[in-house]
Design a protein around this motif. Structure first.
Motif, short mmCIF file in Angstrom:
data_model
loop_
_atom_site.label_atom_id
_atom_site.label_comp_id
_atom_site.label_asym_id
_atom_site.label_seq_id
_atom_site.Cartn_x
_atom_site.Cartn_y
_atom_site.Cartn_z
N CYS A 367 -4.76 2.36 -3.33
CA CYS A 367 -3.87 3.07 -4.24
C CYS A 367 -2.46 3.14 -3.74
N HIS A 371 -0.77 1.48 -7.24
CA HIS A 371 1.76 1.81 -6.62
C HIS A 371 2.49 0.57 -6.59
N SER A 438 -3.06 7.66 -10.50
CA SER A 438 -3.07 6.04 -9.49
C SER A 438 -2.77 5.17 -10.77
#
Length: 718
Positions: A367, A371, A438
């Motif tokens: 994640c 990002h 996400s």
């Protein structure tokens, strides 16, 4: 005869050589005999005529003839009655007349055309020698080794051309052991060459950039040889460390150098190296470590801030780099952004597989990388702001089908890996909510994909039949997940928030929601082809029923989507465009047929697109017994002149698209026209239909007087 040809004038020699070339292409035997023809060709390759200066046109024709002859013999493309005679011509050239020494000399020619032809011809002759005697020309090998080991740049480009051409041809059918031995013989000199090229200061940008791009071509061929031949044949480790290539992407001032490097890394991670040469050889399963090593290097660089050093130049078009128009900034290059995104997503997927095999938790780490990617893309989005991160995949990849399917498949794989970590007792709804945060909720991606082509099942059929994308693999994996996550799918149909315009520093800031980013809306990547294109006429909102409508041309925007008024509610498929002025109707994607266009452009009609059959006519399932349109499909107040679809309508359209796809595939299977056995796919689509039916039964029990949607009518009519 040979002596008379050698002492002929330039014009006479060129005429005779042209006749020989034509006879070769026509399949005739060399006349008067193979040796005389070989002497003629050697004289032309040397380009020397007694009493005259060197004639480069003679050299070009002679070298081209030798190249065509050598590869025709290697590939056995000559007629049986003339193949032996022409093979004798080439043997005389190589063994008696010293042709390879002359070709090696031409590698240093100032004329780049001659050097390029000589490099490709030398590769053909070496391939012929390998096929007939198993030996490599000592003169050619020594020249290439010296060029790679020294800092003299003169023959380096030509040697790179020659070695790359030779390996490409050998990989298309020669013994893998021959490829392995050839690669091993150049391993040491190539490592020296790569070390010098990647570490030297760019004092001569033009020369360095050309040589570096040729090196990238060779690296792709060498990587393909490792994938095809296997580690038992090509034992040497990769020539270049991934960190050096990543550093080149950050430091190079030339956009095409960065793009070429990014495309090479993407192909390696996707294991698609060599696709441009139609390589279809077996892939070695023992070399999965190569992409994993690259993935680890990419993720380590991203963790150290590599994305902050990557600068994407403005995208170009066929006239060059697009100039700035008014206050609209230049759009970034789409190829580079797609490559960076796929490199990071694929690296994250490989890292997840590695950590899962070791029993380690990978969710939080992945994640974080994802990002970072969304933040990187936000740097190039201008006034475009994405609130729903799942929109990035469609926004970035919608004009490149193969990359779009790779991105969707990779995001699905990341999600399923996270789901497996939760176990069978995990809360799927919580996981889907986190996945939206996400940017890899598979339901959102699939619905956005359907919305991008207006729920047209024929597009899905094209994807299923085509072998150019990984859509079949992605589609089957998604349907397997969908059958156990119907609640999540229905929730995704109604997700999102109300779109709005926000003022920022006195100007409008566009907010992208799921369902935006259509062909006429704001884009992260500009796909327009020319600044000279005139403005496209807006559709007249006053078109009434019965008004003839001309068929729309490709890429011409129309008001074919059911979205024209200010939304009263919100859903995943909501659209709003900041460039639409007061009282204007935004231009959206064109409809799939002229019949559909006419239905959309007639505001008085309440025809839902879902009730059209693949041929563009009304489906019988929505016709009343008298043959007229059943107006209960939509409520009397609903028309196509709307901005958003309600969650139930989004669900109905998505399911109807899948049901129509199942019917078409089933018909093709019954007629034995489908290219493979679709039984498993049909079973999955049937399970989707059953899930939809159960959900409708549950809804009907709660609201018994609710009108049945078009998808339910289509299902029950089958």
């Amino acid at each position: 005869m040979a002596a008379s040809m050698v002492h002929s004038s330039h014009g006479e020699l060129l005429r005779v050589l042209t006749d020989v070339y034509r006879g070769f292409l026509s399949g005739f035997c060399p006349e008067p005999n193979p040796r005389d023809v070989a002497v003629l060709i050697q004289s032309a390759v040397c380009g020397r005529v007694p009493g005259e200066d060197t004639r480069w046109e003679l050299t070009s024709v002679g070298v081209s003839l030798v190249r065509k002859l050598s590869w025709s013999l290697v590939l056995q493309n000559l007629p049986a009655e003339s193949a032996d005679s022409w093979e004798q011509v080439l043997k005389v050239l190589l063994e008696d007349l010293g042709l390879m020494s002359e070709l090696v000399r031409l590698l240093r020619a100032e004329d780049q055309l001659i050097a390029h032809l000589a490099a490709k011809t030398a590769a053909g002759c070496v391939s012929f020698l390998l096929c007939t005697s198993g030996q490599v020309s000592p003169a050619w090998q020594e020249t290439c080794v010296q060029a790679f080991s020294s800092s003299c740049p003169a023959p380096q480009d030509a040697c790179l051309w020659s070695l790359t051409e030779l390996l490409k041809k050998l990989l298309q059918g020669s013994d893998p052991a021959i490829v392995g031995n050839l690669v091993t013989s150049f391993d040491f000199s190539l490592r020296i060459f790569c070390s010098q090229l990647l570490s030297e200061p760019r004092t001569e940008p033009a020369s360095w950039e050309t040589t570096f791009c040729l090196l990238l071509d060779l690296l792709e061929v060498l990587t393909a040889s490792r994938f095809i031949s296997g580690p038992g044949i090509c034992r040497s480790p990769p020539l270049v460390q991934p960190s050096a290539l990543l550093r080149t992407i950050s430091c190079s001032s030339q956009n095409f150098v960065k793009n070429r490097t990014l495309l090479l890394l993407k192909r390696v991670l996707l294991q698609k190296v060599g696709e441009d040469w139609s390589l279809r050889g077996p892939r070695s399963e023992d070399l999965n470590s190569d992409p994993r090593v690259l993935a680890q290097s990419v993720l380590a660089a991203v963790k150290d801030g590599w994305l902050h050093t990557v600068h994407v130049e403005p995208g170009g078009f066929f006239g060059g780099t697009r100039p700035v128009r008014g206050d609209e900034g230049q759009k970034p290059g789409g190829a580079a952004l797609r490559a960076v995104s796929l490199i990071l997503l694929k690296s994250a997927e490989l890292q997840v597989q590695t950590l899962d095999a070791a029993g380690e938790d990978s969710v939080s780490e992945v994640c974080g990388y994802v990002h970072r990617l969304w933040d990187f893309l936000s740097r190039f989005s201008g006034s475009l702001r994405v609130d729903h991160l799942c929109c990035w995949v469609r926004l970035l990849f919608e004009e490149q089908d193969d990359d779009l399917m790779e991105a969707a498949r990779t995001c699905l794989s990341l999600f399923l890996s996270s789901r497996r970590r939760l176990g069978p007792d995990g809360d799927d709804g919580v996981l889907l909510e986190r996945a939206c945060g996400s940017g890899f909720n598979p339901h959102c991606h699939f619905l956005l994909l359907l919305q991008s082509f207006s729920f047209d099942h024929s597009v899905l059929l094209d994807f299923l039949i085509s072998s150019e994308t990984c859509f079949l693999e992605y589609f089957v994996r998604y349907l397997k997940y969908l059958r156990g996550s119907w609640t999540g799918f229905t929730a995704a149909c109604g997700s999102g928030t109300e779109p709005r315009d926000q003022l920022s520093n006195g100007g409008s800031e566009h907010v992208l929601r799921p369902g935006e980013g259509s062909s006429s809306g704001p884009r992260l990547v500009d796909y327009d082809s020319s600044d000279e294109s005139g403005p496209e006429p807006a559709e007249d909102s006053s078109v009434g029923e019965g008004t003839p409508v001309e068929p729309k041309r490709q890429n011409q925007p129309t008001s074919a989507e059911p979205s024209l008024r200010k939304p009263q509610s919100s859903s995943l498929l909501s659209v709003q465009d900041e460039r639409t002025g007061p009282g204007e109707r935004p231009l959206l994607r064109q409809a799939g047929s002229e019949t559909m266009d006419r239905a959309v452009l007639c505001p008085s009609e309440t025809l839902d697109r879902a009730v059209l059959s693949p041929s563009g006519t009304l489906d019988k399932a929505v016709l009343s017994p008298s043959g007229t349109l059943d107006r209960t499909v939509l409520s009397p107040s609903e028309t196509l002149d709307r901005t958003v679809l309600s969650p139930s309508e989004t669900l109905d359209r998505a399911v109807l698209c899948l049901l129509e796809l199942r019917q078409v595939v089933l018909r093709l299977q019954m007629k034995k026209l489908f290219p493979y056995n679709p039984s498993s796919l049909l079973k999955l689509l049937t399970e989707v239909e059953d899930s939809y039916g159960r959900s409708r039964l549950s809804l009907d029990s709660e609201e018994p007087h609710q009108t049945r949607p078009a998808a339910e009518k289509f299902r029950t009519s089958l």
